[in-house]
Scaffold this active site. Structure first.
Site, short mmCIF file in Angstrom:
data_model
loop_
_atom_site.label_atom_id
_atom_site.label_comp_id
_atom_site.label_asym_id
_atom_site.label_seq_id
_atom_site.Cartn_x
_atom_site.Cartn_y
_atom_site.Cartn_z
N HIS A 133 0.82 -1.22 0.00
CA HIS A 133 0.00 0.00 0.00
C HIS A 133 0.85 1.26 0.00
CE1 HIS A 133 -3.25 -2.75 1.20
NE2 HIS A 133 -4.08 -1.81 0.80
N LYS A 137 -1.07 5.05 4.64
CA LYS A 137 -2.05 4.15 5.26
C LYS A 137 -1.75 4.00 6.75
CE LYS A 137 -4.13 -0.43 4.67
NZ LYS A 137 -5.47 0.08 4.99
#
Ligand SMILES: NC(=O)C1=CN([C@@H]2O[C@H](COP(=O)(O)OP(=O)(O)OC[C@H]3O[C@@H](n4cnc5c(N)ncnc54)[C@H](OP(=O)(O)O)[C@@H]3O)[C@@H](O)[C@H]2O)C=CC1
Ligand SMILES: O=C(O)C1=N[C@H](C(=O)O)C[C@H](O)C1
Length: 248
Positions: A133, A137
């Site tokens: 990711h 995040k």
């Protein structure tokens, strides 16, 4: 017209959702709330469905308020475990007409990836998950990776599979990732990425890799709108977008 409100409207997913709701012919964006805004604006605006893309530490408070006020919720925020789901079921018993959808991932491809992984699980001795990711995040491992691991673990239990072989006896903490329901999950955070996952299966002489990539947050919007359209007629708790897709 479905009257929709977005919580976390200034965030990456919330802002994308506001655009998608405004562009949908059967939806009307009646409120766009972010940090510091009063939830009473939801009832004032007549919201029928709330879409929540906030943070794991605030989502339960938002949902308690929505359920109490009979507002359906479509939830993409992560951080749901069995304890949280049980709390929601109890709260929903007191508001029988209200529906809540919790979806770890709204991308159709990611839902299929989880389903395919669950299907493959019984056939392989080894399995590991790598989620990748963007570095902004806040949680790790991702909600999608957790859910995938749970689905795989359930399928392995049903098939009577044993534990996954791993002879590691020494090394550095974290080198083998996190243990989710007996499945090793590894997290990568890298500028340039959005949301990606690989599920690696292995057995004697072969491996199978199932990979999904979300290159843009638009990839989640078809699933979010599907959730909005379906939750108004689906009271109670629904966990996973797959329940609103015809996967037969
Ligand atoms: N299910 C799915 O398909 C997907 C789920 N997600 C999940 O959605 C969540 C949000 O992700 P993302 O949009 O990237 O995160 P962002 O940090 O970009 O957005 C979150 C927004 O919520 C705001 N916020 C914080 N607290 C509240 C509150 N009490 N009420 C209203 N708004 C609040 C934040 O404000 P501030 O910054 O000031 O705190 C921020 O604007 C995460 O849990 C993520 O994992 C993400 C992508 C897809
Ligand atoms: O924070 C994100 O970006 C994402 N969060 C969800 C998750 O944790 O699984 C869904 C997707 O992976 C993007």
């Amino acid at each position: 017209m479905i009257k929709v409100a977005v919580l976390g409207a200034k965030g990456k997913m919330g802002s994308q959702t506001c655009q998608a709701v405004e562009a949908a012919e059967d939806c009307e964006l009646v409120a766009a709330l972010d940090q510091g805004d009063e939830l009473t604006r939801l009832t004032e605006a007549g919201a029928q469905v709330v879409v929540d893309f906030t943070r794991p530490e605030v989502v339960m408070g938002n949902l308690a308020w929505c359920i109490e006020h009979g507002i359906h919720a479509v939830v993409g925020t992560t951080g749901f475990d069995e304890e949280r789901l049980a709390t929601l079921r109890t709260q929903l018993e007191a508001s029988p007409g209200t529906g809540v959808l919790i979806a770890a991932n709204f991308s159709i491809g990611a839902v299929l990836m989880m389903q395919f992984a669950a299907q493959a699980a019984r056939y392989y001795e080894s399995v590991e998950i790598i989620e990748l990711h963007h570095p902004d995040k806040v949680d790790a491992p991702s909600g999608t990776a957790r859910r995938t691991a749970e689905l795989i673990a359930e399928a392995r239990r049903e098939a009577g599979a044993g534990s996954i072989p791993d002879a590691t006896s020494t090394g550095l903490d974290g080198a083998r990732g996190a243990d989710v329901d007996g499945i090793r999950v590894h997290g990568v955070r890298l500028r340039g990425l959005v949301a990606h996952q690989e599920v690696l299966f292995g057995d004697t002489g072969e491996t199978l890799t199932i990979r999904h990539d979300s290159m843009h947050r638009e990839s989640f919007m078809a699933g979010v709108l599907l959730g909005v359209r379906r939750i108004v007629d689906t009271p109670g708790l629904t966990v996973g977008l797959e329940h609103f897709l015809d996967l037969s």
